[in-house]
Design an enzyme around this catalytic site. Structure first.
Site, PDB file in Angstrom:
ATOM      1  CB  CYS A   2      -0.945   0.091   1.185  1.00 51.38           C
ATOM      2  SG  CYS A   2      -2.074  -1.274   1.315  1.00 51.38           S
ATOM      3  NE  ARG A  27       4.701   1.655  -0.130  1.00 55.68           N
ATOM      4  CZ  ARG A  27       5.766   1.557   0.642  1.00 55.68           C
ATOM      5  NH1 ARG A  27       6.928   1.907   0.173  1.00 55.68           N
ATOM      6  NH2 ARG A  27       5.680   1.127   1.868  1.00 55.68           N
ATOM      7  CD1 TRP A  74      -0.370  -6.523  -2.907  1.00 51.01           C
ATOM      8  CD2 TRP A  74      -0.598  -6.967  -0.724  1.00 51.01           C
ATOM      9  NE1 TRP A  74      -0.112  -7.858  -2.718  1.00 51.01           N
ATOM     10  CE2 TRP A  74      -0.247  -8.153  -1.393  1.00 51.01           C
ATOM     11  CE3 TRP A  74      -0.791  -7.006   0.653  1.00 51.01           C
ATOM     12  CZ2 TRP A  74      -0.073  -9.376  -0.728  1.00 51.01           C
ATOM     13  CZ3 TRP A  74      -0.627  -8.213   1.314  1.00 51.01           C
ATOM     14  CH2 TRP A  74      -0.267  -9.384   0.629  1.00 51.01           C
ATOM     15  CG  ASN A 100       1.495   0.750   4.249  1.00 51.14           C
ATOM     16  OD1 ASN A 100       1.213  -0.437   4.194  1.00 51.14           O
ATOM     17  ND2 ASN A 100       2.732   1.206   4.146  1.00 51.14           N
ATOM     18  N   GLY A 101      -0.713  -0.870   6.426  1.00 48.91           N
ATOM     19  CA  GLY A 101      -0.356  -1.692   7.585  1.00 48.91           C
ATOM     20  C   GLY A 101      -1.514  -2.575   7.975  1.00 48.91           C
ATOM     21  CD  GLU A 479      16.241 -14.280  -7.456  1.00 47.08           C
ATOM     22  OE1 GLU A 479      15.727 -14.656  -6.403  1.00 47.08           O
ATOM     23  OE2 GLU A 479      15.860 -13.278  -8.082  1.00 47.08           O
ATOM     24  CE  LYS A 483      12.963 -12.516  -9.677  1.00 46.75           C
ATOM     25  NZ  LYS A 483      13.503 -11.844  -8.531  1.00 46.75           N
ATOM     26  CD  GLU A 486       9.080 -12.322  -8.383  1.00 41.74           C
ATOM     27  OE1 GLU A 486       8.429 -11.718  -7.526  1.00 41.74           O
ATOM     28  OE2 GLU A 486      10.327 -12.263  -8.452  1.00 41.74           O
ATOM     29  CG  HIS A 502      16.866 -38.715  -2.441  1.00 43.19           C
ATOM     30  ND1 HIS A 502      17.245 -39.978  -2.061  1.00 43.19           N
ATOM     31  CD2 HIS A 502      18.008 -38.071  -2.805  1.00 43.19           C
ATOM     32  CE1 HIS A 502      18.562 -40.094  -2.174  1.00 43.19           C
ATOM     33  NE2 HIS A 502      19.049 -38.940  -2.638  1.00 43.19           N
ATOM     34  CE  LYS A 597      11.323  -3.707  -6.047  1.00 41.74           C
ATOM     35  NZ  LYS A 597      11.962  -4.859  -6.699  1.00 41.74           N
TER      36      LYS A 597
END
Ligand code: AGP
Length: 602
Positions: A2, A27, A74, A100-101, A479, A483, A486, A502, A597
């Protein structure tokens, strides 16, 4: 998560708010809204589901407003709907609030104080604005005192911006754990989650600390603690080049940021270059690090993946035992610590709530810490004992790329400096090798067409994929898989190549893409054996290898660099694989679904 922006004073309020929200869209981007007031009792609310572009369509930019707040969301509590979009209003519509929070005790507060209030959203934020009105009415308080009273009962994380339409000459703000800054201007003042949002109107910023009450007018900034004492705090100049925020001719920020990596690496070399062929780091930090008996790297997501490469560098070059921990687990399940631990927090944004929570714990225990971040003045940077900056320039795409390679480069330089300080012989010239890495990155970036062609033929239709590798190649696989998943939504997992047999090999079907990374001979030979095993079960395999260990038929061969630094070049191919896959699937590369982000909630 947010983004918040607020404005009071002379200027086009709507324009500053909407422009600010556009810069904060990284955000969160499931809905957005602004509230502006032009005079006592005359306010206007605009909210829309989706991106800022949709909000822009409905905002009246002609209104002569003098104060306002804006928000890009968000979702945490309640779906992404117009009803749940911010700003939220008290039932009389006197108060409008952006947040925001996460307010952890909102249900309890609702039951205790607001059982008679009809709420119109599913959000925790609406409880906060309803409480302000409740305290104002039931306890006969002023707006400021009602806001303060509310701040005293809410628990959790918040950055808040509040407008009272009965007094549109004031903008209120407060924060706890979530980021918020004051920006100062001539005849106006602003608040923003990130200086980037309002850098085109001011570069002068003032930090807000947790649990302070901020009152802004067009000419004044008043900071008070909850005891009512005024706090004096000087401002600083935010060093953001507004042109860095522009993606220029690039279709997406991600591609721009991937392309910037060689320049970032060279900038880092320059910034940490000392005299006499050594990298220069703050003497105090080096002393503390050298006195420690174990390094604990704590991070999330891509930064966590970079942490594994850092571990290898610290252990191999400087011979310092190093552990890597997920921040979200660390604070709540502390490992048995060594006698003299040193904590390294890796965080591009410097605002990640999980990492911050772990740092709070470390500070409670009084242990030394270092934050490696891209954002000067960020929360984790302020709260750690030491900070090292990545100098990567703003990273805007949600998918982190240049921050990952910058973090590894910085840790490589630090490990080399520690090695030298401990008197160990260098097995290679770090500075020369890193310069070579930058050139090889450039040569990989020149091969985009080849990489894109392979993707078009192999990754467009698949539902799942695997990356495999051993040791450093396995860490890069982690990584690479993050990438690809996402931004393309292909379910991609990374496996230590030897682990496949295994259990995981059961998932291999006819045509499953398996991408193997091979940068070193000894383990690479085993990885190649695992490639044959999955091939025999129908997998569509590709091998990305380093020149000195390449074999005929490998799909991409990368010029040789020192093995310890191979992740810096191997990862570039995988970043491009992810980028072109998402692009080919017609997805919004920079703003993947469900993500944001800066992850400022736990
Ligand atoms: C990766 O592409 C993501 N953006 C995410 O995993 C990110 O690395 C993570 O949220 C940590 O962020 P930080 O580095 O800002 O702390």
């Amino acid at each position: 998560m947010c983004g918040i922006v607020g404005f009071i004073g002379h200027g086009n309020v709507q324009e500053v708010l909407v422009n600010g929200l556009e810069k904060l869209e990284y955000r969160g981007y499931d809905s957005a809204g602004i509230y502006v007031a032009e005079e006592k009792g005359k306010g206007h609310l605009f909210k829309e589901v989706g991106r800022i572009a949709a909000l822009k369509e409905i905002v009246d930019f002609e209104l002569p407003a003098t104060v306002g707040v804006g928000h890009t969301r968000w979702a945490t509590h309640g779906a992404a709907s117009q009803q749940n979009a911010h700003p939220h209003q008290s039932s009389s519509t006197r108060f409008s609030l952006v947040h925001n929070g996460v307010i952890e005790n909102y249900q309890q507060l609702q039951a205790e104080y607001l059982s008679d209030v009809v709420l119109s959203s599913e959000t925790d934020t609406e409880i906060v604005v309803a409480l302000i009105e409740y305290f104002l009415v039931t306890e006969g308080l002023t707006t400021k005192d009602a806001f303060k009273r509310t701040l005293e009962v809410i628990e959790g994380s918040y950055a808040l911006g509040l407008v009272d339409v009965e007094n549109p000459t004031v903008l209120y703000a407060a924060k706890n754990k979530s980021p918020l800054l004051i920006g100062r201007g001539e005849g106006f003042n602003v608040i923003a989650s990130d200086a980037m949002a309002t850098i085109d109107v001011t570069s002068e910023y003032v930090e807000i600390k947790d649990k302070e009450l901020i009152t802004l007018t067009q000419d004044a900034v008043i900071i008070e603690n909850f005891a009512g004492e005024t706090v004096e705090r000087s401002s600083y100049v935010a060093e953001i080049d507004a042109s860095d925020l522009d993606k220029g001719a690039y279709p997406f920020y991600m591609l721009k940021e991937v392309d910037e990596q060689p320049a970032v690496l060279r900038r880092l070399l320059q910034n940490y270059q000392g005299d006499d062929q050594q990298f220069a780091f703050e003497a105090d930090m080096m002393k503390t690090l050298l006195a420690s008996d174990r390094v604990y790297i704590v991070a999330c997501g891509t930064s966590y993946n970079a942490g594994w490469i850092g571990r290898s560098l610290f252990e191999k070059l400087a011979k310092i035992p190093t552990e890597v921990h997920l921040a979200s687990e660390f604070a709540y399940d502390l490992p048995l610590l060594s006698e003299k631990p040193f904590f390294v927090f890796l965080t591009q944004s410097g605002e990640t709530a999980d990492s911050r929570q772990a740092l709070v714990k470390v500070n409670e225990l009084n242990y030394p810490s270092l934050t490696i971040t891209n954002v000067k003045g960020s929360t984790l940077s302020r709260e750690a004992s030491f900070t090292l900056l990545l100098h990567a320039g703003p990273e805007i795409a949600v998918a982190s790329t240049k921050a990952y390679t910058a973090q590894i480069t910085l840790m490589a330089m630090l490990a080399d400096a520690l090695r030298a300080a401990k008197g160990f012989e260098a097995s290679f010239d770090m500075e020369r090798e890193l310069s070579l890495v930058a050139s090889i990155m450039e040569s990989i970036l020149a091969e985009k067409a080849e990489i894109k062609a392979w993707i078009d033929a192999n990754l467009m239709e698949t539902r799942n994929a695997f990356y495999i590798g051993r040791t450093l190649d396995y860490y890069v696989s982690m990584e690479a898989a993050l990438k690809l998943k996402e931004i393309s939504y292909i379910q991609t997992e990374a496996f230590a190549a030897g682990e496949l047999k295994h259990g995981t090999i059961a998932l291999i079907e006819e045509g499953t893409p398996v991408i193997a990374l091979v940068s070193e001979e000894t383990v690479g030979a085993h990885t190649r054996g695992n490639v044959e095993e999955v091939k025999a079960r129908g997998a569509n395999t590709i091998v990305i290898s380093m020149q000195d260990v390449a074999r005929e038929g490998d799909t991409f061969v990368i010029p040789k660099v020192e093995t310890a630094l191979s992740p810096l070049v191997m990862v570039v191919v995988t970043q491009l694989l992810a980028y072109y896959t998402a692009l080919g699937r017609g997805l919004d590369v920079d703003k993947p679904r469900n993500l944001a982000k800066s992850v400022t909630v736990e």
